[in-house]
Design an enzyme around this catalytic site. Sequence first.
Site, PDB file in Angstrom:
ATOM      1  N   SER A 171       0.968  -1.380  -0.031  1.00 37.19           N
ATOM      2  CA  SER A 171       0.078   0.138  -0.022  1.00 37.19           C
ATOM      3  C   SER A 171       0.817   1.257   0.115  1.00 37.19           C
ATOM      4  O   SER A 171       2.043   1.038  -0.235  1.00 37.19           O
ATOM      5  CB  SER A 171      -0.928  -0.097   1.039  1.00 37.19           C
ATOM      6  OG  SER A 171      -1.763  -1.109   1.146  1.00 37.19           O
ATOM      7  N   HIS A 191      -0.365  15.582  -1.736  1.00 35.70           N
ATOM      8  CA  HIS A 191      -0.134  16.761  -2.704  1.00 35.70           C
ATOM      9  C   HIS A 191      -0.816  18.063  -2.042  1.00 35.70           C
ATOM     10  O   HIS A 191      -1.856  18.152  -1.452  1.00 35.70           O
ATOM     11  CB  HIS A 191      -0.759  16.397  -3.936  1.00 35.70           C
ATOM     12  CG  HIS A 191      -0.347  15.147  -4.451  1.00 35.70           C
ATOM     13  ND1 HIS A 191       0.627  14.963  -5.079  1.00 35.70           N
ATOM     14  CD2 HIS A 191      -0.998  13.904  -4.513  1.00 35.70           C
ATOM     15  CE1 HIS A 191       0.753  13.662  -5.520  1.00 35.70           C
ATOM     16  NE2 HIS A 191      -0.214  12.918  -5.101  1.00 35.70           N
ATOM     17  N   CYS A 202      -3.604  -2.440   2.838  1.00 34.30           N
ATOM     18  CA  CYS A 202      -4.027  -3.867   2.823  1.00 34.30           C
ATOM     19  C   CYS A 202      -3.985  -4.647   4.034  1.00 34.30           C
ATOM     20  O   CYS A 202      -2.917  -4.142   4.861  1.00 34.30           O
ATOM     21  CB  CYS A 202      -3.185  -4.418   1.636  1.00 34.30           C
ATOM     22  SG  CYS A 202      -3.556  -3.806   0.185  1.00 34.30           S
TER      23      CYS A 202
END
Length: 259
Positions: free
Chosen positions: A105, A110, A133
């Site tokens: 994962s 951002h 996960c």
Amino acid sequence: MTVKKNKLKLYGFNNLTKTLSFNIYDICYANTEEAQRQYIEYIDDAYNADRLTEILKKVASIIGANILNVASQDYDPQGASVTILISEEPIEGKDADVVCHLDKSHLTVHTYPESHPYRGISTFRADIDVSTCGKISPLNALNYLLDSFDSDIVTLDYRVRGFTRDINGKKLFIDHRINSIQNYIAPRTRMLYDMVDVNVYQENIFHTKMLLKEFDLDNYLFNVTEDKLNPKEKKRIRQLVRQEMLEVFNGRNMPTIRE
């Protein structure tokens, strides 16, 4: 609130994918081009790639994930991004590295600073994805992330995808109880925000929007303080800030607020 450890007896690996996505918005009033430029510089410095990396490393620690790789970048003229690959279990040896890049994962962030061309309103947005996960849950890092940013508006999406099986072969499409993301937000934070849920329970999709209830105008002024403004200016700026918050929260342009 902490997600309880998975006590299900499973057949093989728990391959449910759990993704928590944020959009976090911070509003500011900067009344000149120079003030707007300085605000963008301030945001770029306060939330540069190094600081974002430290935030995501802390998230990895909170959810009990192991970091495989970190990629970060500051952008010109503004903005930054960080991506961290993670695994549920420690990785032994170089040969296993490729496997985990494929099936484990990631954490990403951002940033997007921007300014209104005429009204003096500037908005900083951070997009964050925590995807896991197995047993580890991104919900465990929810309150830490909310506390890591000055947030006027927050939109949260949580989704569980795929399925795993119990020891009898029965498919399990979710491995924990949840009816709202709000269940995992600290009470002290919930008191500060108006919240709206849009959930699709049969698809294990949960969506929560948060709007700050009260705000002190001084916290939204850049390079000027409230005591330097006359009552008319204070009223106008408060209306501009509130309108920006409502438009972002509702996801649409709205008629000008008049008080």
